[in-house]
Design an enzyme around this catalytic site. Structure first.
Site, PDB file in Angstrom:
ATOM      1  N   HIS A 325    -125.957  79.700 -19.928  1.00  0.00           N
ATOM      2  CA  HIS A 325    -127.247  80.236 -19.511  1.00  0.00           C
ATOM      3  C   HIS A 325    -128.363  79.921 -20.497  1.00  0.00           C
ATOM      4  CE1 HIS A 325    -124.891  82.641 -16.620  1.00  0.00           C
ATOM      5  NE2 HIS A 325    -126.015  82.776 -15.966  1.00  0.00           N
ATOM      6  N   GLY A 326    -128.053  79.807 -21.756  1.00  0.00           N
ATOM      7  CA  GLY A 326    -129.120  79.539 -22.711  1.00  0.00           C
ATOM      8  C   GLY A 326    -128.578  79.282 -24.105  1.00  0.00           C
TER       9      GLY A 326
END
Length: 472
Positions: A325-326
């Protein structure tokens, strides 16, 4: 280009008109591929070079795997070279600066002072999604779950299909390739089911997510200024916002794909009513959850190697899912919380000697406990850094001295979820898989949906917020 930009309806109208009225047969697929290139290149034409490289490598590697039938070692080399290339692209564009900064911090703690150059690169939109699709295609070919596609244009359309290109749902090649070959016919049922999904998705995004965002963003931008109750309210609001935002995009993508005669899987199934974390991950971002299960958790051994290794596999899968996700430690923490919660649920269910206890762990109690974990985990997902994460958690437990500013947004939470439940019961009738029944909706229903659309347009901010998952 995004679905809520003013240019998108014009773009979509032109593409649909040419697709259904002007072209026939395989020319429709070529037109869709061209439209996908325009859609993705709208941000920056140079991005087409990146996705083109991913498409070309995937096509060639799959053919090499197919041609080396009986040569297991050669197939493995082709598979890992291709996956290595794709992951290296993801690593350079998404994770280089994160790992560089982390390595510098570790060396500093060990007494070494280093400073390596920073790459000033922009994260290509949707790169995580289409690289995961490319990897799943290669692995499925390697596993002999489907044959390698000989035609480059077919592979390109699978990876670059514009409705779900930049934020999913993640589509499997085994379900998409047959749809490319199938003859399509424009029917009232197809138009109605596509419109239904798109309109509900637009309502989610325009009327709900984009109007919750202005209450959430200022709080997480300056944690120290806000009261404890405001931090808790902002956390609840963000959990609602991200659901409406991402579920809204997924529904709009499903609707646009339907208008071209394609079925792509639904991505959400009323996740906030889940009685356990295990059920939650069967209902939240379902295409990613099933991808992680099939291409990471099960290859690691799944639950076949004993309890301890099962918990290890769950933790590895969810931590890497968080990192997907990041590129930040906060996302690693988010994944670790979910991995620990999934492991704990398996431990509890496995040790419940009296099976009468199992139903008691579900129901309302299970839903409440699941919501507590999910919303607590949204804090590191949304907060800017670990310090802000700890501050919000402390505020939730009453362990922090509050700031002065106050907001009142708790009211967005419960009514929002009730609306989700109501609308999702309608969305379930779409059955976005190929077995979708013909759809005839009562005029009263369509009138109500039209009214909701008008309300969404009236509430739509003059400057719409980008979809949350575009950053991934």
């Amino acid at each position: 280009m995004i679905f809520t930009e003013a240019i998108f309806p014009l773009f979509l109208g032109i593409v649909l008109f040419v697709y259904w009225v002007v072209l026939r047969g395989d020319w429709r697929n070529h037109w869709l591929l061209l439209a996908s290139a325009v859609f993705y290149g709208w941000w920056d034409a140079k991005l087409l070079l990146l996705i083109g490289a991913v498409i070309g490598v995937s096509w060639l590697a799959a053919l090499m795997i197919r041609r080396r039938e009986g040569d297991r070692r050669g197939q493995l080399i082709a598979l890992w070279l291709a996956i290595g290339f794709q992951l290296s692209m993801l690593g350079v564009f998404k994770y280089f600066n994160f790992f560089k900064a982390s390595a510098e911090d570790m060396l500093t703690m060990a007494g070494w002072t280093v400073s390596w150059p920073v790459l000033n690169i922009i994260l290509p939109v949707g790169i995580s999604f289409y690289i995961f699709q490319a990897i799943s295609y290669l692995v499925d070919v390697f596993r002999k779950d489907l044959p390698a596609q000989r035609r480059l244009d077919r592979v390109a359309l699978y990876i670059a299909f514009f409705p779900q290109l930049v934020a999913g749902p993640i589509v499997r090649a085994a379900s998409f390739f047959p749809q490319i070959e199938r003859q399509k016919k424009l029917t009232s049922a197809l138009i109605a089911s596509g419109a239904k999904a798109f309109i509900i998705g637009f309502i989610y995004k325009a009327a709900l997510a984009d109007n919750i965002a202005p209450f959430v963003d200022p709080v997480f931008a300056e944690i120290g200024l806000w009261s404890n109750s405001s931090l808790v309210a902002a956390t609840l609001a963000f959990g609602t916002q991200i659901y409406f935002d991402f579920a809204g995009y997924s529904l709009m993508a499903i609707g646009v794909a339907r208008w071209f005669g394609f079925y792509i899987p639904k991505n959400f199934d009323d996740p906030y009513s889940s009685p356990s974390m295990t059920v939650f991950w069967r209902r939240w971002h379902m295409s990613l959850s099933f991808w992680l299960r099939d291409y990471l958790y099960i290859p690691l051994g799944g639950n076949r190697l004993g309890a301890l290794k099962t918990y290890r596999n769950l933790m590895i899968t969810m931590v890497l899912g968080g990192l997907w996700h990041g590129a930040a430690w906060n996302f690693v923490i988010w994944g670790a919380i979910h991995g620990a919660a999934l492991s704990l649920h398996r431990i509890i269910m496995g040790r419940a000697q009296n099976r009468l206890l199992v139903p008691a762990l579900g129901g309302a109690f299970g839903i409440v406990m699941t919501l507590i974990v999910v919303f607590a985990a949204w804090v590191p997902f949304r907060a800017e850094n670990l310090s802000d994460t700890v501050s919000v958690w402390a505020a939730s437990l009453g362990l922090r001295e509050g700031g002065m500013q106050q907001i009142s947004i708790v009211a967005f939470f419960v009514p929002g979820l009730l609306l989700v439940d109501s609308l999702m019961s309608q969305v379930d009738r779409l059955k976005s898989l190929p077995k979708a029944p013909a759809f005839r909706s009562p005029s009263l229903y369509w009138a109500g949906l039209g009214c909701l659309t008008a309300i969404a347009l009236a509430l739509f901010p003059l400057k719409s917020a980008p979809f949350v998952y575009f950053q991934f």
